[in-house]
Design an enzyme around this catalytic site. Structure first.
Site, mmCIF file in Angstrom:
data_model
loop_
_atom_site.group_PDB
_atom_site.id
_atom_site.type_symbol
_atom_site.label_atom_id
_atom_site.label_comp_id
_atom_site.label_asym_id
_atom_site.label_seq_id
_atom_site.Cartn_x
_atom_site.Cartn_y
_atom_site.Cartn_z
ATOM 1 N N HIS A 240 0.831 -1.217 0.000
ATOM 2 C CA HIS A 240 0.000 0.000 0.000
ATOM 3 C C HIS A 240 0.865 1.267 0.000
ATOM 4 C CE1 HIS A 240 -3.405 -2.637 0.993
ATOM 5 N NE2 HIS A 240 -2.612 -3.168 1.904
ATOM 6 N N SER B 179 16.917 19.370 -17.255
ATOM 7 C CA SER B 179 15.832 20.301 -17.548
ATOM 8 C C SER B 179 16.386 21.490 -18.308
ATOM 9 C CB SER B 179 15.186 20.784 -16.247
ATOM 10 O OG SER B 179 14.366 21.916 -16.471
ATOM 11 N N LYS C 284 17.778 19.469 -11.953
ATOM 12 C CA LYS C 284 16.977 18.300 -12.286
ATOM 13 C C LYS C 284 17.808 17.171 -12.890
ATOM 14 C CE LYS C 284 13.140 17.859 -12.088
ATOM 15 N NZ LYS C 284 12.121 18.288 -13.074
ATOM 16 N N GLU D 241 10.513 6.554 -17.593
ATOM 17 C CA GLU D 241 9.187 7.116 -17.863
ATOM 18 C C GLU D 241 8.711 6.757 -19.266
ATOM 19 O OE1 GLU D 241 9.511 11.019 -14.919
ATOM 20 O OE2 GLU D 241 9.984 11.217 -17.041
#
Length: 452
Positions: A152, A273, A279, A286
């Site tokens: 969870h 970035s 970043k 992804e």
């Protein structure tokens, strides 16, 4: 090829709409393999004189040489790879007009597709084996590193990072079993089924099946022409594989965040970035996760195509390969890049251990310790649950409690209990078969090496 029946040529707009060269030209080698087997069978059975069969085979080999060398440009007016090859063959050797004896494009296409797909699946199988090998290597590298296990998305119990990697070995090993099933499901030769009913000529289907390295001919000519089950089997394999990849990517993306920070991704597999200098984005993970929907979509595309088709062949089936090729390319590229990324992933154990600072993930260890003292598990569960609630209210960690404080809540507590309340002890003591204990993980690694 059908001018005997038609008075007018096919309209140009129709040719553009119905051609399939953009999706089937890549199968030219498989098509020529099937044609060579077919013409050898025609010669063996006496349907064609052996010398004519030999001349046709030589012509086919010449066509292949021209295509390999880039000297042959196919024509859309001939619709597909199959008719382009036959037309060029007949220009080279007029006897090529006899090649299509006892054959339809229906069984020809089915055979060519299976030969081509079989080759691509064996390539995928090798890529998947390499991914499994990387995962085993990671399990060895990280078997002694402890991280939080989650249910969870809440900390549950400490686990070995090697144990985590081995969980993905099991998932991808099942994918390997599904891939092997696909190879088995296409391991029948369609050649000789004809348009749908077989042939009146004395063909030898067992011979062509043997030449093309299939286990047997297909058993029913109607089913042969209509069957796309092996494609749906592939799409199911691909979809489940990509779902596994997607879930793995989500773990690594999450654990790479500053909030978790115990997974370190390689710089060369991340991007930055254009605006924010700090970043480090996990783009490979992804994008791999993002491609999963495409793969599932290709499966749905084929299933929706098939669901209303009558027996046997319908031109709708020409569209069966567009999504198939796209899926093969995507799955293959994901296998390669995920394997390359995983072998460069590191774990920051210190950061992982910081997640155990409160010690509450050891609550089950306390309850099971009480069970060994004769306390019924449900009673032990309640006792420890109340203790955790008290600790949270008083902002105190398990490791900060004195023995007397333990005994206030757990009367059975003694110095031995305090000795087991570390993440490493927790992992080590889970020495049941398939568990996360270090000895069990080592056994699992050795079993995995044998199984691969």
């Amino acid at each position: 090829m059908w001018h005997g029946r038609f008075k007018h040529d096919t309209a140009g707009i129709v040719q553009d709409f119905t051609q399939s060269l953009d999706i089937d030209w890549l199968m030219y080698d498989a098509d020529i393999q099937g044609s060579i087997a077919h013409v050898r069978m025609l010669g063996k059975t006496g349907i064609l004189p052996p010398d004519e069969a030999a001349k046709i085979e030589a012509g086919l080999l010449r066509v292949k040489q021209e295509i390999d060398a880039g000297d042959f440009t196919p024509s859309e007016s001939l619709e597909d790879v199959h008719m382009n090859i036959e037309a060029r063959l007949t220009e080279i050797e007029p006897l090529g007009a006899k090649l299509h004896t006892a054959r339809s494009r229906n069984d020809q296409v089915a055979t060519t597709t299976r030969i081509y797909l079989r080759t691509r699946l064996h390539e995928l199988k090798q890529e998947l084996r390499e991914l499994l090998t990387v995962i085993i290597t990671n399990a060895e590298r990280h078997k002694d590193i402890i991280i939080p296990g989650y249910t969870h998305m809440q900390q549950a119990q400490p686990i070995s990072m090697g144990h985590y990697w081995l969980s993905w070995f099991e998932a991808f090993r099942r994918d390997m079993s599904r891939l092997n099933f696909v190879l088995a499901s296409l391991d029948e030769c369609p050649l000789g089924a004809g348009a749908l009913a077989g042939s009146t000529l004395p063909i030898d289907r067992e011979y062509t099946s043997e030449l093309l390295d299939f286990s047997r001919p297909t058993r029913n000519s109607l089913d042969t022409v209509a069957n796309r089950d092996y494609m749906t089997d592939y799409h199911y394999f691909a979809s489940v594989f990509m779902i596994h990849v997607s879930r793995l990517c989500t773990d690594l993306i999450t654990w790479n965040t500053q909030e978790f920070a115990f997974i370190v991704l390689p710089d060369e597999f991340c991007t930055g970035s254009s605006m924010m200098p700090q970043k480090k984005n996990p783009d490979v993970l992804e994008l791999s996760r993002g491609k999963t929907g495409q793969i599932i979509g290709h499966m749905i595309d084929l299933l929706m195509n098939l669901k209303g088709l009558p027996m046997t062949y319908n031109r709708d089936l020409q569209e069966d390969k567009r999504g198939l090729w796209a899926s093969l390319d995507t799955v293959g590229s994901v296998m390669k890049i995920i394997a390359s990324l995983l072998e460069r992933v590191d774990v920051d154990e210190a950061a992982a251990l910081r997640g155990f600072s409160r010690g509450y993930s050891l609550a089950t260890d306390v309850a099971e310790w009480l069970v060994m003292k004769g306390v019924p598990f449900r009673e032990a569960h309640q006792q420890v649950g109340r203790l955790v609630g008290w600790c949270i209210e008083n902002n105190i960690a398990f490791g900060e409690m004195s023995l007397s404080q333990w005994q206030e809540h757990i009367p059975e507590a003694d110095p031995e209990l305090l000795k087991i309340l570390t993440p490493r002890e927790s992992v080590m003591r889970r020495d049941t078969y398939g568990g996360t204990g270090f000895l069990q993980v080592e056994k699992q690694i050795q079993e995995a090496k044998t199984r691969i």
